[in-house]
Design a protein around this motif. Structure first.
Motif, PDB file in Angstrom:
ATOM      1  N   PHE A   1      -4.002   3.513 -15.319  1.00 30.84           N
ATOM      2  CA  PHE A   1      -2.948   3.945 -14.411  1.00 30.84           C
ATOM      3  C   PHE A   1      -1.643   4.221 -15.149  1.00 30.84           C
ATOM      4  N   VAL A   2      -0.643   4.549 -14.356  1.00 30.70           N
ATOM      5  CA  VAL A   2       0.722   4.701 -14.866  1.00 30.70           C
ATOM      6  C   VAL A   2       1.163   3.344 -15.407  1.00 30.70           C
ATOM      7  N   ASP A   3       1.617   3.298 -16.655  1.00 29.25           N
ATOM      8  CA  ASP A   3       1.892   1.974 -17.226  1.00 29.25           C
ATOM      9  C   ASP A   3       3.321   1.497 -16.971  1.00 29.25           C
ATOM     10  N   SER A   4       4.057   2.214 -16.111  1.00 29.80           N
ATOM     11  CA  SER A   4       5.444   1.803 -15.858  1.00 29.80           C
ATOM     12  C   SER A   4       5.624   1.213 -14.454  1.00 29.80           C
TER      13      SER A   4
ATOM     14  N   PHE B   1       0.861  -1.190   0.000  1.00 32.14           N
ATOM     15  CA  PHE B   1       0.000   0.000   0.000  1.00 32.14           C
ATOM     16  C   PHE B   1       0.892   1.233   0.000  1.00 32.14           C
ATOM     17  N   HIS B   2       0.718   2.093  -1.005  1.00 33.52           N
ATOM     18  CA  HIS B   2       1.578   3.282  -1.097  1.00 33.52           C
ATOM     19  C   HIS B   2       0.807   4.582  -1.235  1.00 33.52           C
ATOM     20  N   GLY B   3      -0.535   4.548  -1.231  1.00 34.05           N
ATOM     21  CA  GLY B   3      -1.276   5.805  -1.267  1.00 34.05           C
ATOM     22  C   GLY B   3      -2.437   5.782  -2.240  1.00 34.05           C
ATOM     23  N   ARG B   4      -3.140   6.917  -2.326  1.00 35.32           N
ATOM     24  CA  ARG B   4      -4.413   6.985  -3.045  1.00 35.32           C
ATOM     25  C   ARG B   4      -4.388   7.864  -4.284  1.00 35.32           C
ATOM     26  N   THR B   5      -3.286   8.554  -4.558  1.00 30.16           N
ATOM     27  CA  THR B   5      -3.230   9.316  -5.808  1.00 30.16           C
ATOM     28  C   THR B   5      -3.120   8.319  -6.962  1.00 30.16           C
ATOM     29  N   ILE B   6      -3.320   8.782  -8.182  1.00 28.30           N
ATOM     30  CA  ILE B   6      -3.281   7.834  -9.300  1.00 28.30           C
ATOM     31  C   ILE B   6      -1.929   7.121  -9.377  1.00 28.30           C
ATOM     32  N   ALA B   7      -0.838   7.851  -9.213  1.00 32.29           N
ATOM     33  CA  ALA B   7       0.483   7.216  -9.328  1.00 32.29           C
ATOM     34  C   ALA B   7       0.768   6.281  -8.159  1.00 32.29           C
ATOM     35  N   THR B   8       0.446   6.697  -6.938  1.00 36.81           N
ATOM     36  CA  THR B   8       0.758   5.834  -5.790  1.00 36.81           C
ATOM     37  C   THR B   8      -0.231   4.664  -5.689  1.00 36.81           C
ATOM     38  N   LEU B   9      -1.428   4.875  -6.218  1.00 38.27           N
ATOM     39  CA  LEU B   9      -2.399   3.777  -6.279  1.00 38.27           C
ATOM     40  C   LEU B   9      -1.908   2.717  -7.269  1.00 38.27           C
ATOM     41  N   SER B  10      -1.335   3.178  -8.360  1.00 39.39           N
ATOM     42  CA  SER B  10      -0.847   2.209  -9.353  1.00 39.39           C
ATOM     43  C   SER B  10       0.425   1.533  -8.851  1.00 39.39           C
ATOM     44  N   LEU B  11       1.042   2.088  -7.807  1.00 40.67           N
ATOM     45  CA  LEU B  11       2.203   1.453  -7.186  1.00 40.67           C
ATOM     46  C   LEU B  11       1.747   0.443  -6.136  1.00 40.67           C
ATOM     47  N   THR B  12       0.491   0.584  -5.702  1.00 39.56           N
ATOM     48  CA  THR B  12      -0.084  -0.265  -4.663  1.00 39.56           C
ATOM     49  C   THR B  12      -0.464  -1.617  -5.262  1.00 39.56           C
ATOM     50  N   GLY B  13       0.127  -2.684  -4.738  1.00 40.91           N
ATOM     51  CA  GLY B  13      -0.072  -4.002  -5.338  1.00 40.91           C
ATOM     52  C   GLY B  13      -1.283  -4.745  -4.802  1.00 40.91           C
ATOM     53  N   GLN B  14      -2.446  -4.078  -4.825  1.00 41.72           N
ATOM     54  CA  GLN B  14      -3.688  -4.731  -4.384  1.00 41.72           C
ATOM     55  C   GLN B  14      -4.804  -4.342  -5.351  1.00 41.72           C
ATOM     56  N   ASP B  15      -5.288  -5.316  -6.107  1.00 42.54           N
ATOM     57  CA  ASP B  15      -6.307  -5.036  -7.129  1.00 42.54           C
ATOM     58  C   ASP B  15      -7.558  -4.389  -6.555  1.00 42.54           C
ATOM     59  N   SER B  16      -7.902  -4.745  -5.295  1.00 40.52           N
ATOM     60  CA  SER B  16      -9.148  -4.231  -4.730  1.00 40.52           C
ATOM     61  C   SER B  16      -9.179  -2.703  -4.707  1.00 40.52           C
TER      62      SER B  16
ATOM     63  N   HIS C   1      -7.810  -0.873  -7.067  1.00 39.19           N
ATOM     64  CA  HIS C   1      -7.639  -0.361  -8.435  1.00 39.19           C
ATOM     65  C   HIS C   1      -8.935  -0.201  -9.200  1.00 39.19           C
ATOM     66  N   LYS C   2      -9.885  -1.135  -8.976  1.00 38.50           N
ATOM     67  CA  LYS C   2     -11.072  -1.152  -9.819  1.00 38.50           C
ATOM     68  C   LYS C   2     -11.729   0.229  -9.845  1.00 38.50           C
ATOM     69  N   PHE C   3     -12.343   0.561 -10.899  1.00 35.34           N
ATOM     70  CA  PHE C   3     -13.008   1.858 -11.180  1.00 35.34           C
ATOM     71  C   PHE C   3     -12.055   2.949 -11.658  1.00 35.34           C
TER      72      PHE C   3
END
Ligand SMILES: *Cc1c(COP(=O)(O)O)cnc(C)c1O
Length: 399
Positions: A158-161, A135-150, A152-154
């Motif tokens: 995200f950042v594709d890198s 878990f790394h945060g709720r902004t788009i970039a930190t959410l895409s760094l967060t390794g939990q699909d739950s 991500h949905k909606f």
């Protein structure tokens, strides 16, 4: 309408709030709007590191707010400079960037990692690896760094890198190619269930990062500033991360984030390349400085470790508890599987105790200066609640 109804009416319902309006508090004891006394094993998710309304902390904040509340980053301000000096003195890092939250500290880390790689290797080498269940945060970039699909949905795309791996070297070696710039980890996954990363794995990971010239970024937003019985959790592992991010407990209750960088990353960002309006705010910094000075007092961290032992000794004596995880005052508790963690936390609150959840576990993040009396009386409420669930289950078993 009462306060809770007004909250539901006027504030976007992004939180499943507990059924209580906290009004005031001292140490690890809060008073709610029914004048009930509640023991706090959550410290506002690891934020109130010195408990509610700690006197020295409140005085430091009040003195500063009456003197000068904001300058903008166009000017030097004394509390942020003193805070930076203290943070550099207690870590092996070289410089700090101040911001307002954990997500924002991680955003700074991402930008610094990308720029570091750009400066050295040019365009294209910009992928970042994080771990599954992180878990790394709720902004788009930190959410895409967060390794939990739950989470991500909606919210795609995200950042594709950003890529995820399981916490083992073989898996990581398979994913890493020449386009990676950094590996981003929590040493204890907090929201993910208080999972402590394996020591051997982390040390191998540090070596791997050095070999591949990847920056090792450690998210200490939850684990940092005394939570684990050391100032930083990375000290338990004997590693030297290139970037460390902080937030929650640093401010003692006011919003602050910090991105600490080592020598190699200390000159990456130049004037105009990153910034934030409120970062290094003097009032917030004065509070954080008081937190650090308190933690640096002779035996403060020894006391944290003694209190952690008290918690863990009591928990070890409860046969129904299946496992206890975490380090220091970051505690994960595995309940019998017929007990739902959220229902348990709700029931604890009814019985006068705040606990947190992390996935299916109960998570405790008490104030670092919680008293022994508060620990004992909170744990009595914890055990009382647990017995209620156990006896309900036994009655059902007998039907
Ligand atoms: C809480 C947390 C964050 C996010 O912090 P915010 O201040 O809510 O943005 C990031 N990383 C970790 C490990 C956290 O525990």
């Amino acid at each position: 309408m009462d306060l809770k109804e007004k909250d539901k009416e006027y504030i976007i319902n992004s939180y499943a709030r507990y059924n209580s309006v906290l009004m005031r508090g001292t140490s690890a004891t809060a008073i709610d709007n029914d004048n009930r006394e509640i023991i706090d094993f959550g410290s506002g998710i690891g934020v109130n590191s010195l408990g509610f309304a700690n006197e020295n902390w409140a005085n430091a904040v009040c003195r500063q707010v009456k003197k000068l509340q904001h300058t903008s980053n166009l000017f030097y301000n004394e509390p942020s400079i003193l805070l930076a000096e203290e943070l550099i003195n207690i870590s092996h890092m070289k410089k700090v960037f101040f911001c307002n939250s954990g997500a924002e500290a991680n955003e700074a880390a991402l930008k610094i990692a990308r720029k570091f790689s750009y400066d050295k290797y040019g365009t294209g080498r910009n992928k970042i690896l994080s771990l599954n269940n992180s878990f790394h945060g709720r902004t788009i970039a930190t959410l895409s760094l967060t390794g939990q699909d739950s989470f991500h949905k909606f919210f795609y795309p995200f950042v594709d890198s950003h890529f995820y791996s399981n916490p083992d070297i073989e898996s990581i070696e398979k994913i890493i190619d020449d386009d990676f710039a950094a590996i981003f980890i929590e040493l204890i996954q907090g929201e993910g269930g208080v999972n402590v990363l394996d020591y051997e794995f982390v040390r191998q990971l540090e070596k791997f990062c050095i070999k591949k010239d990847l920056l090792l970024i450690v998210d200490e937003v939850q684990t940092g500033i005394g939570r684990t019985g050391k100032m930083f959790c990375y000290e338990h592992y004997g590693i030297n991360p290139n970037i460390v991010t902080l937030a929650k407990g640093l401010g003692g209750g006011l919003p602050i984030g910090a991105c600490l960088v080592d020598q190699r990353c200390s000159k990456v960002i130049r004037a105009g390349e990153h910034g934030t309006t409120f970062g290094g705010n003097p009032v917030v910094a004065a509070g954080a400085l008081e937190v650090l000075r308190t933690l640096l007092n002779d035996d403060f961290l020894d006391q944290v470790n003694l209190k952690a032992k008290l918690f863990r000794d009591i928990l070890a004596d409860i046969p129904e508890i299946k496992a206890v995880s975490g380090i220091g005052l970051m505690i994960g508790i595995e309940l019998p599987e017929y007990i739902n963690a959220r229902e348990f936390a709700d029931k604890c609150l009814e019985n006068g105790l705040i606990v947190l959840t992390a996935k299916s576990k109960i998570r405790l993040l008490p104030p670092l200066n919680i008293s022994e009396d508060e620990i004992n009386s909170g744990m009595r409420r914890f055990i009382f609640t647990l017995k209620e669930f156990i006896s309900k289950e036994q009655i059902q078993d007998n039907i």
